[in-house]
Write a protein that holds these residues in place. Sequence first.
Motif, short mmCIF file in Angstrom:
data_model
loop_
_atom_site.label_atom_id
_atom_site.label_comp_id
_atom_site.label_asym_id
_atom_site.label_seq_id
_atom_site.Cartn_x
_atom_site.Cartn_y
_atom_site.Cartn_z
N SER B 12 0.83 -1.20 0.00
CA SER B 12 0.00 0.00 0.00
C SER B 12 0.87 1.26 0.00
O SER B 12 1.94 1.28 0.62
CB SER B 12 -0.90 0.00 1.24
OG SER B 12 -1.74 1.12 1.22
N SER B 13 0.43 2.23 -0.73
CA SER B 13 1.05 3.57 -0.82
C SER B 13 2.43 3.62 -1.48
O SER B 13 3.14 4.59 -1.35
CB SER B 13 1.09 4.27 0.55
OG SER B 13 2.22 3.85 1.29
N VAL B 14 2.80 2.56 -2.21
CA VAL B 14 4.04 2.65 -2.98
C VAL B 14 3.84 3.49 -4.25
O VAL B 14 4.80 3.96 -4.84
CB VAL B 14 4.59 1.25 -3.38
CG1 VAL B 14 4.98 0.47 -2.14
CG2 VAL B 14 3.59 0.48 -4.22
N LYS B 16 1.10 2.72 -6.82
CA LYS B 16 0.53 1.99 -7.97
C LYS B 16 -0.52 2.84 -8.70
O LYS B 16 -0.46 3.01 -9.91
CB LYS B 16 -0.12 0.68 -7.49
CG LYS B 16 0.86 -0.31 -6.88
CD LYS B 16 0.16 -1.57 -6.40
CE LYS B 16 -0.80 -1.33 -5.25
NZ LYS B 16 -0.16 -0.79 -4.03
N ASP B 30 -1.30 14.71 -5.24
CA ASP B 30 -0.56 14.52 -4.00
C ASP B 30 -1.37 13.80 -2.93
O ASP B 30 -0.83 13.18 -2.03
CB ASP B 30 -0.09 15.87 -3.45
CG ASP B 30 1.30 16.21 -3.97
OD1 ASP B 30 2.17 15.33 -3.89
OD2 ASP B 30 1.48 17.34 -4.48
N PHE B 31 -2.70 13.91 -3.03
CA PHE B 31 -3.53 13.28 -2.01
C PHE B 31 -4.43 12.23 -2.65
O PHE B 31 -5.61 12.47 -2.88
CB PHE B 31 -4.37 14.33 -1.29
CG PHE B 31 -3.52 15.41 -0.68
CD1 PHE B 31 -2.88 15.19 0.52
CD2 PHE B 31 -3.33 16.61 -1.33
CE1 PHE B 31 -2.07 16.16 1.07
CE2 PHE B 31 -2.52 17.59 -0.78
CZ PHE B 31 -1.89 17.37 0.43
N ARG B 32 -3.83 11.13 -2.98
CA ARG B 32 -4.62 10.08 -3.61
C ARG B 32 -5.15 9.13 -2.55
O ARG B 32 -4.43 8.74 -1.63
CB ARG B 32 -3.73 9.34 -4.59
CG ARG B 32 -4.39 8.17 -5.29
CD ARG B 32 -3.70 7.86 -6.60
NE ARG B 32 -3.80 8.99 -7.51
CZ ARG B 32 -4.90 9.33 -8.17
NH1 ARG B 32 -5.99 8.63 -8.02
NH2 ARG B 32 -4.90 10.36 -8.97
N SER B 34 -6.25 5.77 -0.86
CA SER B 34 -5.81 4.39 -0.96
C SER B 34 -6.88 3.58 -1.69
O SER B 34 -8.07 3.78 -1.48
CB SER B 34 -5.61 3.86 0.45
OG SER B 34 -5.03 2.60 0.42
N ALA B 68 -5.44 -3.11 -4.79
CA ALA B 68 -5.23 -2.45 -3.50
C ALA B 68 -4.06 -3.13 -2.79
O ALA B 68 -3.96 -4.35 -2.77
CB ALA B 68 -6.48 -2.57 -2.64
N LYS B 126 8.91 6.69 -6.95
CA LYS B 126 9.24 7.89 -6.17
C LYS B 126 10.69 8.31 -6.36
O LYS B 126 11.35 8.76 -5.43
CB LYS B 126 8.90 7.70 -4.67
CG LYS B 126 7.47 7.20 -4.46
CD LYS B 126 6.94 7.44 -3.07
CE LYS B 126 5.54 6.83 -2.93
NZ LYS B 126 4.96 6.97 -1.61
N LYS B 163 5.30 11.14 -9.85
CA LYS B 163 5.09 12.56 -9.61
C LYS B 163 5.58 13.41 -10.78
O LYS B 163 4.87 14.26 -11.28
CB LYS B 163 5.79 12.96 -8.32
CG LYS B 163 5.52 14.39 -7.91
CD LYS B 163 5.91 14.62 -6.47
CE LYS B 163 5.53 16.03 -6.05
NZ LYS B 163 5.60 16.19 -4.60
N1 LIG Z 1 6.95 12.09 -4.15
C1 LIG Z 1 6.23 11.13 -4.74
N2 LIG Z 1 5.09 10.74 -4.18
C2 LIG Z 1 4.37 9.78 -4.80
C3 LIG Z 1 4.78 9.21 -6.01
N3 LIG Z 1 3.88 8.29 -6.38
C4 LIG Z 1 2.92 8.30 -5.44
N4 LIG Z 1 3.21 9.19 -4.49
C5 LIG Z 1 2.40 9.48 -3.31
O1 LIG Z 1 2.32 8.32 -2.52
C6 LIG Z 1 1.04 8.17 -1.95
C7 LIG Z 1 0.44 6.82 -2.28
O2 LIG Z 1 0.23 6.72 -3.66
P1 LIG Z 1 -0.86 5.75 -4.29
O3 LIG Z 1 -0.73 5.85 -5.76
O4 LIG Z 1 -2.18 5.97 -3.70
O5 LIG Z 1 -0.34 4.35 -3.78
P2 LIG Z 1 -0.95 2.91 -4.06
O6 LIG Z 1 0.19 1.99 -4.28
O7 LIG Z 1 -1.98 2.96 -5.10
O8 LIG Z 1 -1.61 2.55 -2.66
P3 LIG Z 1 -2.82 1.55 -2.38
O9 LIG Z 1 -3.93 1.95 -3.26
O10 LIG Z 1 -3.14 1.72 -0.93
O11 LIG Z 1 -2.34 0.18 -2.65
C8 LIG Z 1 0.19 9.32 -2.50
O12 LIG Z 1 0.09 10.31 -1.52
C9 LIG Z 1 0.97 9.82 -3.68
O13 LIG Z 1 0.79 11.20 -3.85
C10 LIG Z 1 6.01 9.68 -6.59
O14 LIG Z 1 6.45 9.27 -7.64
N5 LIG Z 1 6.68 10.64 -5.90
#
Ligand SMILES: Nc1nc2c(ncn2[C@@H]2O[C@H](COP(=O)(O)OP(=O)(O)OP(=O)(O)O)[C@@H](O)[C@H]2O)c(=O)[nH]1
Lengths: 630, 219
Positions: B12-14, B16, B30-32, B34, B68, B126, B163
Amino acid sequence: MDFLDEQYIENVPTPGAGNVVSSAGLKPPVARSGHSSGSAQLSRSSSFQWGLGNNVSSQPTTSVNMDQTICQISATPTSLTPVVTPSVTPAVTPDVVTSSPSIYRAVLLESRMNDAAENEAQANSRVLDKDDALMESMSQSIYSNVDSGRRIFPFVSVDIPTVFINKKPLTTEDLDLRCWDKNFFILTSAGKPIYSMHGKDEQIISFMGILHTVVNYFQLENSTDIRMIESGEQKFIFLDRSPIILVAYSTRGETSNELISQLDFLHSYLLSSLSQRQVSRIFDKRENFDLRNFLESTDFENLDEICSLISEKFYPDVLLGSLQCLTLNRSYRSQLHECMLQNLMRESDLPRGTLLYGLIVAPNSKLCSVLRPRGHTLHTTDLHLLFCLIFHQFQNLNENQELWVPICFPKFNSNGFLYCYIKFLSSPNYKISSKSRPVLVLISAQKDAFYQLKLLGDKLTSSITSNGLLDKIFQAQPVRIGDIQAPLVHHFLYKSKKHVQYVMPQLQFADRESDSVQAEEYEKKLMTYYQQIHNSVFSDGGIPFNKSIINFFNWESSLGPFEEPNNIGLIQGEKTQMLGLAWITPGFELYLISNNGVNDKRILLKSAKKIISWCRKNEGKIFVNEGATF
Amino acid sequence: MFQFKLVLLGDSSVGKSSIVHRFVKDSFDDFRESTIGAAFLSQTIKIRDTSSDSTEDTVIKFEIWDTAGQERYKSLAPMYYRNANAALVVYDITQQDSLSKAQNWVNELKNKVGDEDLIICLLGNKLDLCDSSDNGDKRAVMTDEAKVYAEEQDLLFYEVSAKTGQGVKDVFQSIGEKLYQIKKEEMLSKKGRQAASAKDSVNVKLQRPSTNDPTSCCY
Ligand SMILES: Nc1nc2c(ncn2[C@@H]2O[C@H](COP(=O)(O)OP(=O)(O)OP(=O)(O)O)[C@@H](O)[C@H]2O)c(=O)[nH]1
Ligand SMILES: [Mg+2]
């Protein structure tokens, strides 16, 4: 008969029963600041004065009167015998009516009343006549009882004054738990904290310890569950859904039943995410389990969202136990249902039983249409949960994104998950953000049915796009108070019990996103007015005082501007003369509030009648009746 | 038009959803929220076929499952990767343990899905938070560490940033090309086989000697 189940709540506490603890028996662990705990002074506080209780003593220049007129009406106006009696109902503390108590009572003959809940969907004209006769007789008998009222104030204002103190801490630093006038706590039966709406971890842990001790004490001593602790205007409500215990604290004067509905909603959310089976499995293995380890960040966000929805926003859904529908021309709605049905039937590859329910939901959680198997109903709580998820969790979606989400619908089956295909609909003619787009939901019990449902969804979407029905959904206009010739009415809630749905005119601030603070205050204020009207006709346990009631509620204050001591809240510098009306029959519930400066009950009653007949006439437009059944 | 199924896996939050969003919408949030359950999207790309002389691009369509990462939904994952042509296993360069979670996914995929059917791509996200010239460098997983692992396991490997968008398009482009290549070879051999068997049946049915005409095999 109807596709929505009536909301039911278990464990309704009965006031006066052994499980209710009064302040004399137990001192609640949290005392509101600046509040003397003596109950003599507090007996003045009523459902209205919780907001002003402190204030009245410290600010002798303000006078607030509450005037309750309760009229319980028989179907035959001739049998009416007004009796003046000071003791009306448990909801009204007699000494609240400070000056000129105007309480009327009529003899009651309710057996002859038409129980609209048993009527078939298409009420025939005879039934309508009967209903109208009842309405007429109720209002006639009221007419003979109420003053037409002198117009004391030369103004009538559509700005609704704030007569309730908004108790909100000014800083978020170092806050004591008792700064909040309302709070929710969730803990495990073993006393481990799960969630609290307000408060920091350290505070919560020790406080939950106390709650846990209280619960245990009562289980041991009385071998019954504790359900309520009341001291003055402070109230604790307990809902034991072992292995989870939920506690509500409030000084806002809600009925126990309303707080229990709210706790039940929170509990239902937890189940929707985890399912009862999973919860039981976890706690069977380890009674001492810390459930927070199992919940995800989204769960806490959703709990926050729900808590704020039910305690800070205008959300009558839980209070009324019903939901809102999109106002849509009757023929469009039936075409939509026809179209859903046809698409389903045409889908020969879709094995029978794959689709459980299909829904189209418009923005602001308004139900638009329903596709369901004959004989199967949906529970309002389950739908409330689904709508919360859709409009709070998923609103940031891409238009070409489709979701496949496992959700447990606790009232449908708390042990299993259903799978929801969710798609935000878009029309080439309306370019708007996903937040304000309708949503298609197709629900199945099979976890691998996605592609089948997607196929159905795609076909359905393209047919409602090509035949223009989708645009009709986009074009649908909410009811506005001006649509109905109901003078002096500021706002109303009309619930049709048969449909388990309610309708209300659009809120004044609904379109103005710019002034969100003001909108928020307005919503909270309006909700409080309605709660008080509602509570004037329902017992603490959530049972209406009578099958048919008309009840006026009066808010009155005569003073100019002043500021609350401690700077906690601000009472607007406006004279308050407002009327509320609750009108309950077996078929409907109507709650309305007047504009400020209105004290003419006759006019208000006439307006109420207009609203009722308007709602009746437009039933097919404002409610979803049967839906499409297969 | 060719169509391929693609699945994103990872903690989670990597990032995807952010990667998918960057690819599909070319935007970043920036505020996606989950992801709950899984989200299904599709997007097409164009591929230039270098082996043929035709100047026309081939369009391929990706059907993407953005799953997810929350532990709770782990048991649903097989449903999404079962029929996938490619899996993007994502980790967060600034979180060491997200790599080991990614490695668990790689193991699961290799156990449950035949190697030859599935392209696996390891993706460090990231990258924008890592700048070796800057002392605010948040990198926790060294490029070499992940790269060596990817080579051992025979995975594609990239470092990207959802990003800034750095590298994201290229990942999908190269996966698309690779899938297209495989598909083409598959079709060639199938066609070859079909042509051969067609000839056989002709022989059998019509009792005619084989023509041995090379033009009968046309691609
Ligand atoms: N600085 C930075 N932040 C990022 C990047 N990609 C995602 N984020 C941040 O990381 C957080 C999680 O990103 P998501 O895309 O929701 O992660 P996810 O893997 O889909 O998470 P789950 O849906 O919970 O599995 C968010 O707040 C994004 O803004 C990136 O390349 N750089
Ligand atoms: Mg995601």
